[in-house]
Design a protein around this motif. Sequence first.
Motif, PDB file in Angstrom:
ATOM      1  N   ALA A  20     -65.635  -9.348 -40.734  1.00  0.00           N
ATOM      2  CA  ALA A  20     -64.067  -9.611 -40.117  1.00  0.00           C
ATOM      3  C   ALA A  20     -64.103 -10.689 -38.881  1.00  0.00           C
ATOM      4  O   ALA A  20     -63.419 -11.373 -39.030  1.00  0.00           O
ATOM      5  N   LEU A  21     -65.006 -10.202 -38.209  1.00  0.00           N
ATOM      6  CA  LEU A  21     -65.108 -11.267 -37.018  1.00  0.00           C
ATOM      7  C   LEU A  21     -65.531 -12.764 -37.311  1.00  0.00           C
ATOM      8  O   LEU A  21     -65.023 -13.704 -36.691  1.00  0.00           O
ATOM      9  N   SER A  22     -66.401 -12.810 -38.303  1.00  0.00           N
ATOM     10  CA  SER A  22     -66.585 -14.269 -38.829  1.00  0.00           C
ATOM     11  C   SER A  22     -65.416 -14.809 -39.414  1.00  0.00           C
ATOM     12  O   SER A  22     -65.242 -16.156 -39.033  1.00  0.00           O
ATOM     13  N   ALA A  23     -64.540 -14.142 -39.932  1.00  0.00           N
ATOM     14  CA  ALA A  23     -63.341 -14.787 -40.604  1.00  0.00           C
ATOM     15  C   ALA A  23     -62.448 -14.988 -39.273  1.00  0.00           C
ATOM     16  O   ALA A  23     -61.622 -16.171 -39.417  1.00  0.00           O
ATOM     17  N   VAL A  24     -62.317 -14.240 -38.463  1.00  0.00           N
ATOM     18  CA  VAL A  24     -61.245 -14.555 -37.236  1.00  0.00           C
ATOM     19  C   VAL A  24     -62.065 -15.714 -36.352  1.00  0.00           C
ATOM     20  O   VAL A  24     -61.283 -16.614 -36.004  1.00  0.00           O
ATOM     21  N   LEU A  25     -63.354 -15.876 -36.475  1.00  0.00           N
ATOM     22  CA  LEU A  25     -63.925 -17.108 -35.743  1.00  0.00           C
ATOM     23  C   LEU A  25     -63.632 -18.240 -36.234  1.00  0.00           C
ATOM     24  O   LEU A  25     -63.175 -19.284 -35.658  1.00  0.00           O
ATOM     25  N   VAL A  26     -63.655 -18.388 -37.914  1.00  0.00           N
ATOM     26  CA  VAL A  26     -63.366 -19.673 -38.589  1.00  0.00           C
ATOM     27  C   VAL A  26     -61.888 -19.761 -38.308  1.00  0.00           C
ATOM     28  O   VAL A  26     -61.284 -21.238 -38.116  1.00  0.00           O
ATOM     29  N   PHE A  27     -60.841 -19.141 -38.163  1.00  0.00           N
ATOM     30  CA  PHE A  27     -59.519 -19.053 -37.861  1.00  0.00           C
ATOM     31  C   PHE A  27     -59.412 -19.544 -36.520  1.00  0.00           C
ATOM     32  O   PHE A  27     -58.541 -20.855 -36.458  1.00  0.00           O
ATOM     33  N   HIS A  28     -60.175 -19.261 -35.384  1.00  0.00           N
ATOM     34  CA  HIS A  28     -59.881 -19.928 -34.215  1.00  0.00           C
ATOM     35  C   HIS A  28     -60.451 -21.216 -33.827  1.00  0.00           C
ATOM     36  O   HIS A  28     -59.992 -21.997 -33.456  1.00  0.00           O
ATOM     37  N   CYS A  29     -61.559 -21.299 -34.792  1.00  0.00           N
ATOM     38  CA  CYS A  29     -62.167 -22.696 -34.748  1.00  0.00           C
ATOM     39  C   CYS A  29     -61.573 -23.743 -35.138  1.00  0.00           C
ATOM     40  O   CYS A  29     -61.493 -24.883 -34.673  1.00  0.00           O
ATOM     41  N   HIS A  43     -57.956 -20.965 -27.209  1.00  0.00           N
ATOM     42  CA  HIS A  43     -58.714 -20.626 -28.316  1.00  0.00           C
ATOM     43  C   HIS A  43     -60.350 -20.564 -27.854  1.00  0.00           C
ATOM     44  O   HIS A  43     -60.973 -19.536 -28.482  1.00  0.00           O
ATOM     45  N   SER A  44     -60.634 -21.228 -27.110  1.00  0.00           N
ATOM     46  CA  SER A  44     -61.840 -21.314 -26.581  1.00  0.00           C
ATOM     47  C   SER A  44     -62.221 -19.905 -25.972  1.00  0.00           C
ATOM     48  O   SER A  44     -63.462 -19.290 -25.979  1.00  0.00           O
ATOM     49  N   ALA A  45     -61.583 -19.412 -25.293  1.00  0.00           N
ATOM     50  CA  ALA A  45     -61.641 -17.806 -24.625  1.00  0.00           C
ATOM     51  C   ALA A  45     -61.883 -17.034 -26.021  1.00  0.00           C
ATOM     52  O   ALA A  45     -62.868 -16.066 -25.743  1.00  0.00           O
ATOM     53  N   HIS A  46     -61.053 -16.972 -26.829  1.00  0.00           N
ATOM     54  CA  HIS A  46     -61.266 -16.137 -28.074  1.00  0.00           C
ATOM     55  C   HIS A  46     -62.719 -16.249 -28.678  1.00  0.00           C
ATOM     56  O   HIS A  46     -63.261 -15.564 -28.969  1.00  0.00           O
ATOM     57  N   VAL A  47     -63.038 -17.664 -28.963  1.00  0.00           N
ATOM     58  CA  VAL A  47     -64.348 -17.957 -29.517  1.00  0.00           C
ATOM     59  C   VAL A  47     -65.437 -17.587 -28.590  1.00  0.00           C
ATOM     60  O   VAL A  47     -66.282 -16.992 -29.249  1.00  0.00           O
ATOM     61  N   THR A  48     -65.370 -17.557 -27.448  1.00  0.00           N
ATOM     62  CA  THR A  48     -66.264 -17.047 -26.453  1.00  0.00           C
ATOM     63  C   THR A  48     -66.644 -15.453 -26.638  1.00  0.00           C
ATOM     64  O   THR A  48     -67.808 -15.050 -26.908  1.00  0.00           O
ATOM     65  N   MET A  49     -65.411 -14.990 -26.740  1.00  0.00           N
ATOM     66  CA  MET A  49     -65.566 -13.321 -26.890  1.00  0.00           C
ATOM     67  C   MET A  49     -66.148 -12.907 -28.268  1.00  0.00           C
ATOM     68  O   MET A  49     -67.009 -12.186 -28.646  1.00  0.00           O
ATOM     69  N   LEU A  50     -65.624 -13.753 -29.319  1.00  0.00           N
ATOM     70  CA  LEU A  50     -66.206 -13.570 -30.729  1.00  0.00           C
ATOM     71  C   LEU A  50     -67.566 -13.811 -30.793  1.00  0.00           C
ATOM     72  O   LEU A  50     -68.443 -13.169 -31.281  1.00  0.00           O
ATOM     73  N   GLY A  51     -68.162 -14.841 -30.125  1.00  0.00           N
ATOM     74  CA  GLY A  51     -69.644 -15.125 -30.056  1.00  0.00           C
ATOM     75  C   GLY A  51     -70.401 -14.128 -29.533  1.00  0.00           C
ATOM     76  O   GLY A  51     -71.622 -13.512 -30.081  1.00  0.00           O
ATOM     77  N   GLY A  52     -70.109 -13.395 -28.497  1.00  0.00           N
ATOM     78  CA  GLY A  52     -70.757 -12.116 -27.789  1.00  0.00           C
ATOM     79  C   GLY A  52     -70.539 -10.950 -28.638  1.00  0.00           C
ATOM     80  O   GLY A  52     -71.594 -10.179 -28.960  1.00  0.00           O
ATOM     81  N   MET A  53     -69.292 -10.601 -29.379  1.00  0.00           N
ATOM     82  CA  MET A  53     -69.237  -9.625 -30.326  1.00  0.00           C
ATOM     83  C   MET A  53     -70.101  -9.849 -31.581  1.00  0.00           C
ATOM     84  O   MET A  53     -70.585  -8.737 -31.897  1.00  0.00           O
ATOM     85  N   LEU A  54     -70.178 -10.763 -32.065  1.00  0.00           N
ATOM     86  CA  LEU A  54     -70.762 -11.067 -33.324  1.00  0.00           C
ATOM     87  C   LEU A  54     -72.390 -10.689 -32.873  1.00  0.00           C
ATOM     88  O   LEU A  54     -73.110 -10.256 -33.786  1.00  0.00           O
ATOM     89  N   TYR A  55     -73.080 -11.393 -31.738  1.00  0.00           N
ATOM     90  CA  TYR A  55     -74.315 -11.214 -31.238  1.00  0.00           C
ATOM     91  C   TYR A  55     -74.524  -9.762 -31.269  1.00  0.00           C
ATOM     92  O   TYR A  55     -75.585  -9.111 -31.653  1.00  0.00           O
ATOM     93  N   MET A  56     -73.730  -9.055 -30.733  1.00  0.00           N
ATOM     94  CA  MET A  56     -73.840  -7.517 -30.457  1.00  0.00           C
ATOM     95  C   MET A  56     -74.040  -6.763 -31.959  1.00  0.00           C
ATOM     96  O   MET A  56     -74.980  -5.928 -32.084  1.00  0.00           O
ATOM     97  N   TYR A  57     -72.936  -7.257 -32.720  1.00  0.00           N
ATOM     98  CA  TYR A  57     -73.092  -6.468 -33.945  1.00  0.00           C
ATOM     99  C   TYR A  57     -74.251  -6.892 -34.865  1.00  0.00           C
ATOM    100  O   TYR A  57     -74.685  -5.991 -35.714  1.00  0.00           O
ATOM    101  N   ALA A  58     -75.021  -8.165 -34.720  1.00  0.00           N
ATOM    102  CA  ALA A  58     -75.876  -8.878 -35.462  1.00  0.00           C
ATOM    103  C   ALA A  58     -76.969  -7.782 -35.076  1.00  0.00           C
ATOM    104  O   ALA A  58     -78.098  -7.500 -35.853  1.00  0.00           O
ATOM    105  N   THR A  59     -77.065  -7.355 -33.689  1.00  0.00           N
ATOM    106  CA  THR A  59     -78.470  -6.752 -33.256  1.00  0.00           C
ATOM    107  C   THR A  59     -78.523  -5.247 -33.989  1.00  0.00           C
ATOM    108  O   THR A  59     -79.401  -4.767 -34.091  1.00  0.00           O
ATOM    109  N   LEU A  60     -77.334  -4.875 -34.243  1.00  0.00           N
ATOM    110  CA  LEU A  60     -77.344  -3.697 -34.859  1.00  0.00           C
ATOM    111  C   LEU A  60     -77.487  -3.559 -36.394  1.00  0.00           C
ATOM    112  O   LEU A  60     -78.140  -2.666 -37.019  1.00  0.00           O
ATOM    113  N   ALA A  61     -76.989  -4.665 -36.970  1.00  0.00           N
ATOM    114  CA  ALA A  61     -77.120  -4.669 -38.443  1.00  0.00           C
ATOM    115  C   ALA A  61     -78.379  -5.054 -38.939  1.00  0.00           C
ATOM    116  O   ALA A  61     -78.655  -4.599 -39.811  1.00  0.00           O
TER     117      ALA A  61
END
Length: 198
Positions: A20-29, A43-61
């Motif tokens: 879900a967040l990857s799709a949102v990241l594409v939208f903002h990029c 949009h840079s602020a949102h991309v920055t936030m998305l990077g951190g969230m994706l990193y966190m979920y990746a550590t769990l996945a």
Amino acid sequence: MMSLGPDLLSAKASFVWIAALSAVLVFHCTHLIRMHGERRCYHSAHVTMLGGMLYMYATLAFDLGWPERPGWIILYSATSAGIGVIIVWISLGRRQRRSRLWLLALVQQASMIYMWAPMEDWIPALSWGLVLYFTLEAAGWLIVACQKLGPGAALGVAGSSAHAIAPDSALSDLCQSTMAGSMAYMFAGMQLMMSTPR
């Protein structure tokens, strides 16, 4: 009930949020590339936030172990300070609607500082307060998106205002709702995980 924390942050759930967040990241990029000035910063602020969230979920996945990265805290502290300056600049120009959008972005960035802080420093009342806040924000954006999806509406049609810092479309609102929802879910999962006896 005590196992709810680890289950909430399971690999399967993390994969769903990553998608879900990857799709949102594409939208903002795409908007980040096309836009300029203040809109690009937004949009840079949102991309920055998305990077951190994706990193966190990746550590769990991918079972990478929970990271502690002071660099992330420095990053979100810097973005929060920058957004604070922008809000003051906008407020002096009395552009209240844009100021409100930036205020939401500031809360988001500041919350990322807390999310990346050592979990032993977390305050349960604050954590659950953030869960409630981001749940309400996610619901609010979702309601706005549904209102726009009335008869004759198009999912991805942007608004006509050339001065809007965010596209005025149902798709944009759905992206905002997804980001807020991912933060509410992560805060809830982390707080429950921390509360679970080892």
